[in-house]
Design an enzyme around this catalytic site. Structure first.
Site, PDB file in Angstrom:
ATOM      1  N   LYS A 117      19.698 106.125  12.926  1.00  0.00           N
ATOM      2  CA  LYS A 117      20.426 105.150  13.742  1.00  0.00           C
ATOM      3  C   LYS A 117      21.831 105.643  14.071  1.00  0.00           C
ATOM      4  O   LYS A 117      22.621 106.636  13.364  1.00  0.00           O
ATOM      5  CB  LYS A 117      20.488 104.133  12.789  1.00  0.00           C
ATOM      6  CG  LYS A 117      21.415 103.057  12.397  1.00  0.00           C
ATOM      7  CD  LYS A 117      20.768 102.062  11.763  1.00  0.00           C
ATOM      8  CE  LYS A 117      21.062 100.419  11.800  1.00  0.00           C
ATOM      9  NZ  LYS A 117      21.400 100.026  11.060  1.00  0.00           N
ATOM     10  N   SER A 126      19.402  95.355  11.712  1.00  0.00           N
ATOM     11  CA  SER A 126      19.763  95.569  13.090  1.00  0.00           C
ATOM     12  C   SER A 126      19.438  97.479  13.218  1.00  0.00           C
ATOM     13  O   SER A 126      20.159  97.817  14.040  1.00  0.00           O
ATOM     14  CB  SER A 126      21.729  96.372  11.964  1.00  0.00           C
ATOM     15  OG  SER A 126      22.032  96.467  11.307  1.00  0.00           O
ATOM     16  N   SER A 170      18.091  95.100   7.219  1.00  0.00           N
ATOM     17  CA  SER A 170      18.380  95.485   8.304  1.00  0.00           C
ATOM     18  C   SER A 170      17.187  96.765   8.574  1.00  0.00           C
ATOM     19  O   SER A 170      16.779  97.109  10.075  1.00  0.00           O
ATOM     20  CB  SER A 170      19.803  96.134   9.048  1.00  0.00           C
ATOM     21  OG  SER A 170      20.752  95.563   9.115  1.00  0.00           O
TER      22      SER A 170
END
Lengths: 90, 498, 475
Positions: free
Chosen positions: B81, B156, B180
């Site tokens: 990420k 996210s 997330s």
């Protein structure tokens, strides 16, 4: 209802200069969200402290020097004679 | 040699490479080809590091040829990420404020992955600074759900889950502050773990909300997640909030044992006599399509030596308000450092008065980021600190205590991961409060600091449903045991057609 | 008489540490090229976490104890949120007591002379970087070398009524800090002091940017006069921050802020609560170095020194240390050694040097010289007059007294300083002859004779006579 002036002031505290259209758009959204937080009102502040993680002094970092290899600010574009160039203060 | 190496789990890749069934280079070239083919539709990746990946693959192959030992994740393709710092690789947090940022250091988890010989293939898309539930707040465009590209992938860590579901990498790292990692895992039908707070180092994770977030792991199966955790979990001297002891209950008295620097997790798929608590408020609060799936799964579990019982968590009513108050407060402070002077985008400060310059550059945050910064400042401001922030921390303590007492009765608690099915892109983007409310099932674990995992448990209207399992603090092994047992029972192993 | 209230905020860098407060960069940043003493943590790079220095907690606790404070069981850190280009994270990690005691020391008391002041709190926090104004109308230059250095902030109650009390208190604080060994107070900028001044019932004015402690007294004097004048003229005194302008010796208004700052304090999530506990405290108390007050009592008791002499010694730790080292070498006459230090040696110490470098910088004298000198006096090898001359020589050359004496006994003395010493001595002891010589120039020869006698006949008579005549004319 949270006022636009309050939002503008909060913006200032966070160095966010919001445009008028942003202020219009955010005002009601932010108000709705803060009203939602009022759910917390019924909670009493007396009683035990919220728990945090705890460490003893002996578990902290030893006072030794370790030099970082390289320049942490190498890729910064605003440099002059080693200094970082920032905006003017006056 | 199988045709599509990108179908393999992490375990299969690592053993395949070590056994020389195929080379790391062969594997990685198939992965890179796959990314090139499908990512135009999915948009999981912000950047792909082809050169670095190939170089690493070559070096692994050489060491294997030379008879040297290689790490536990030998050759396994991993996506990271883009809020986790990777040395010499751009790290943007999907924000203009970090457009040009090239970290001069690796996050601890990255160092550990490299030591395990995993191959980092690229940086994955996210909501700006990890603030969001759909990855629609990224300046690189939304990540699309591989099961239906008109639908959100969740957030996210949308890129982390979508890339694994779309077979673009075997495993990925995300971050989980209020769900997330678990949310996109559920929406994309993969496995996503949020570990116990303090179990994995946050050094190098670009902070959104420090007291709530952890680096999470995503894989196709529970075994993938176990392998990641064996590489990355452990005490870190670069993060003073990592745990140094683990509670163990002996027959007579509870005790603590020093946490190994790298704990070793195993996989036991036949756990018996599992005491399961089904959190009523969360199941009943979910969409019927979702709860139907959950109940079907529960029926299957009960047939297999598992005692499932309805239970209640009264403090859940405060969870969302508590979570968002704390998260936004911390975010407003964590995001203050982005003033474009040391890192950011190209914009000379010369000539500008400093307040004007700061306000000018910080206007480049996205809308959601700005909203959260403002609300965060509000709840911390003099006069409101007691009303919001302190009460939110109290509520958090209540939730922690309640969940701890539940874990005296149950080994695990279960609930849906998400209260709704994945929805169409753009559907909730203009209603922030509605968007926040889909986090109701996941924030509890962050507030309490307990580990939680999402496993695929079915489909409804061809859209994935995930089951969330929570265990007590530092009880990851229990979580893995139960999750892999359930995984074997529901037996969903599918990949979307892309 | 209008009552004046002065409170102080002292910032003391913990220069005694090796590394910074939250990272392993070197604490000593002075003299380094800009931005060469930094790492990702202290330059505020994204993804970095503060790593609290164990020894900083020790040092801050020692300061709290030495100032008579209570130390809580647990301490916590807070974030103070505001924007400024010298602040790498745009917040400062510090301590705060509004929601319960979390700073390292509260409610202490410090005696200075016959007075005392209450200490409100002691807290541990990080120093920001430095701003350099080169082409100030276009840009500012920022150096982060100092960012993250450990600071201890000491806040007093507004107990002071006069600037000279403040000066005395500050001297005491310096002495305490030096005896603790936590900070080298003579390093530039290692101890800074801001003050709050108000007249009875009036608004508080904060004075910042005072360079040295000497200037604190001046700044306070100016500000009090300013406020009194305004008060007499019925002009309202605004609550504000003013800067000390050293060049013009005035306080002047800081740039008015457009909006009020709200620091939005909240607990620092990246640093756990630190458990101090009884074990830590008892160990700390055992390991505390001797503090100035204790040392003075010991000097009085152990060495039978006078109050005044003891005070002068402990006011400057360097002197006290020098004294004790000398006594260790030659224990028979501590009083004699002390007097030589306080009366004679102190005269050689350049006054301005008292505020920079070591007290003895530029002087080559060591404790062994002092010890030897006094021993020679005690054994009647030399008298005090000769000793003074020898002392003067030693401070320049660092030679042992016996060596200097030897040279004196055999060589011509043409050194004006040494001859002057001898002349001083003679002028002291032959006061009536001096009086005569002023009237009658020929009587100068009598004085010359005495000087020749004193120097064993080795002084250069021409030089000596000239110096005597010069001295007579200026008297």
């Amino acid at each position: 209802m949270i006022s636009k002036d309050e939002i503008r002031h909060l913006g200032w505290l966070s160095r966010l200069e919001l445009t008028d259209s942003e202020l219009d758009r955010y005002a009601s959204q932010i108000d709705e969200i803060i009203r939602y937080f009022d759910k917390l009102d019924t909670i009493s502040l007396t009683g035990s402290e919220p728990a945090r993680s705890i460490k003893k002094v002996s578990e902290l970092r030893n006072d030794n020097i370790h030099v970082f290899e390289g320049d942490p600010l190498e890729f910064s574009k605003n440099r002059k004679d080693g200094f970082v160039k920032g905006p003017r203060m006056v | 040699m199988p045709n599509h190496l990108y179908h393999l789990t992490a375990d299969e890749v690592a053993s395949g490479i070590k056994n020389r069934d195929f080379s790391a280079q062969e594997y990685i070239s198939q992965i890179l080809e796959r990314i090139e083919k499908v990512d135009v539709k999915i948009n999981a990746f912000i950047a792909v590091d082809k050169q670095g990946a190939v170089e690493k693959a070559c070096s692994i192959d050489k060491r294997i040829r030379d008879g040297d030992r290689t790490g536990g994740l030998s050759g396994v393709a991993v996506g990271i990420k883009d809020n986790i710092c990777t040395k010499d690789l751009k790290t943007t947090c999907a924000s203009k404020m970090l457009e040009g940022f090239i970290p001069p250091y690796d996050a601890t988890v990255i160092k550990k992955l490299k030591e395990s010989d995993a191959i980092i293939v690229g940086k994955l898309n996210l909501d700006e600074f990890a603030m969001g539930s759909t990855t629609e707040f990224s300046r690189y465009g939304p990540t699309r759900n591989p099961w239906n590209i008109n639908y959100v992938a969740g957030g996210s860590s949308g890129g982390s889950a979508a890339s694994v579901a779309a077979l673009e990498c075997a495993i990925s790292l995300g971050s989980d502050t209020g769900g997330s990692v678990r949310c996109p895992a559920s929406f994309c039908s993969v496995v996503g773990l949020k570990p116990t707070y303090g179990c994995v180092s946050r050094s190098g994770l670009i902070s959104y909300s420090n007291s709530l977030e952890q680096i999470g792991s995503v894989g196709k199966t529970v075994s993938d997640v176990v392998m990641i955790m064996n590489a990355i979990a452990g005490t870190d001297e670069n993060d003073q909030t990592t745990k140094t002891t683990r509670p163990i209950a002996t027959a007579t008295t509870p005790n603590t044992v020093s946490l190994d620097r790298i704990p070793k997790y195993g996989l036991h798929q036949n756990k018996r006599n599992i005491r399961v608590g089904l959190v009523k408020e969360l199941v009943e609060g979910a969409d019927p399509a979702v709860s139907k799936c959950i109940y079907s799964a529960v029926d299957l579990f009960e047939g297999s030596d598992c005692n499932c019982e309805d239970t209640s968590m009264k403090s859940i009513q405060y969870a969302l308000a508590s979570y968002y108050t704390i998260a936004m407060a911390e975010a407003s402070s964590n995001l203050a450092r982005y003033d474009n002077i040391r890192y950011g985008f190209d914009s000379s400060p010369e000539g500008y008065e400093w307040n004007t310059y700061f306000a000018k550059v910080r206007n480049n945050f996205g809308e959601e980021a700005k909203r959260r910064i403002i609300i965060g400042s509000y709840v911390l401001s003099a006069g409101y600190y007691g009303k919001y922030y302190l009460k939110a921390q109290k509520a958090r303590e209540m939730i922690k205590q309640e969940i701890k007492s539940l874990f005296e009765k149950y080994d695990v608690l279960i609930a849906p991961t998400m209260p709704i099915l994945p929805f169409k892109l753009g559907e909730k983007i203009n209603d922030p409060l509605k968007m926040y409310q889909i986090d109701i099932d996941t924030v509890v674990a962050n507030l309490a600091g307990v580990p939680a995992i999402s496993i695929p448990v079915g489909f409804s209207n061809c859209l994935p449903v995930g089951l969330q399992i929570m265990a007590n603090e530092m009880e990851e092994q229990t979580l893995f045991d139960v999750a892999s047992t359930f995984e074997r029972i529901v037996d969903i192993h599918r990949s979307p057609e892309i | 008489m209008v009552e004046v209230k002065i409170g102080l905020e002292i910032h003391c860098q913990l220069t005694g540490l090796q590394s910074k407060l939250f990272c392993s960069c070197q604490c000593d940043y002075r003299g380094k090229e800009p931005n060469t003493n930094i790492c990702p943590i202290c330059s505020g790079l994204p993804g970095t976490l503060p790593l609290l220095n164990q020894r900083a907690v020790d040092f801050a606790s020692m300061i709290s104890l030495a100032l008579g404070c209570s130390i809580p069981d647990n301490v916590m850190f807070y974030r103070k949120n505001y924007f400024y280009p010298d602040l790498p994270k745009n917040f400062q990690i510090t301590q705060y007591n509004a929601y319960g005691i979390t700073s390292i020391g509260v409610e202490g008391k410090v005696d200075y002379g016959v007075k005392s002041t209450k200490i409100r709190r002691v807290q541990l926090e990080e120093d920001p970087g430095r701003l350099i104004y080169e082409n100030a109308s276009f840009y500012t230059l920022i150096d982060y070398n100092r960012a993250g250095v450990s600071l201890v902030e000491i806040v007093t109650e507004p107990d002071f009524a006069e600037p000279k009390d403040v000066r005395m208190f500050l001297n005491k604080i310096i002495s305490i800090i030096e005896h603790l060994g936590v900070c080298e107070t003579r390093l530039d900028g290692s101890v800074r002091c801001d003050a709050n001044v108000s007249l009875e019932g009036g608004k508080r004015v904060e004075i910042k940017n005072v360079g040295s402690f000497r200037d604190v007294e001046k700044a306070l004097g100016y500000e009090i006069a300013r406020q009194k004048t305004m008060s007499v003229r019925d002009i309202e005194i605004r609550s504000e921050t003013r800067h000390w302008d050293d060049a013009r010796k005035i306080t002047k208004q800081s740039r008015a802020k457009e909006e009020e700052e709200d620091y939005r304090y909240f607990p620092e999530p990246d640093i756990p609560t630190i458990l101090l506990g009884n074990d830590f405290l008892s160990l700390l108390k055992v390991r505390m170095p001797e503090l100035p007050d204790e040392r003075k009592i010991r000097f009085l008791r152990e060495y039978n020194l006078s109050d005044h002499v003891s005070q002068v010694l402990i006011d400057n730790k360097d002197l006290a240390d020098f004294f004790e080292s000398a006594v260790k070498i030659y224990p028979s006459s501590p009083n004699e050694i002390a007097n030589w230090i306080v009366s004679d040696l102190l005269g050689f110490i350049d006054d301005s040097k008292k505020e920079e470098g070591s007290l003895f910088s530029g002087l080559r004298i060591e404790a062994k010289h002092m010890a030897e000198l006094v021993r020679m006096i005690d054994q009647n090898i030399i008298n005090r007059n000769i000793a003074k001359m020898i002392l003067s020589q030693i401070t320049k050359t660092g030679e042992m007294p016996s060596y200097v004496l030897d040279k004196m006994n055999t060589s011509i003395i043409d050194n004006k300083a040494i001859i002057s010493e001898a002349i001083e001595s003679i002028f002291e002891s032959e006061k009536s002859a001096v009086k005569d010589a002023k009237q009658n120039p020929n009587a100068a020869n009598f004085l010359l004779g005495k000087v020749m006698q004193l120097t064993g006949g080795r002084a250069d008579p021409k030089i000596a006579l000239n110096l005597i005549k010069t001295k007579l004319t200026i008297m």
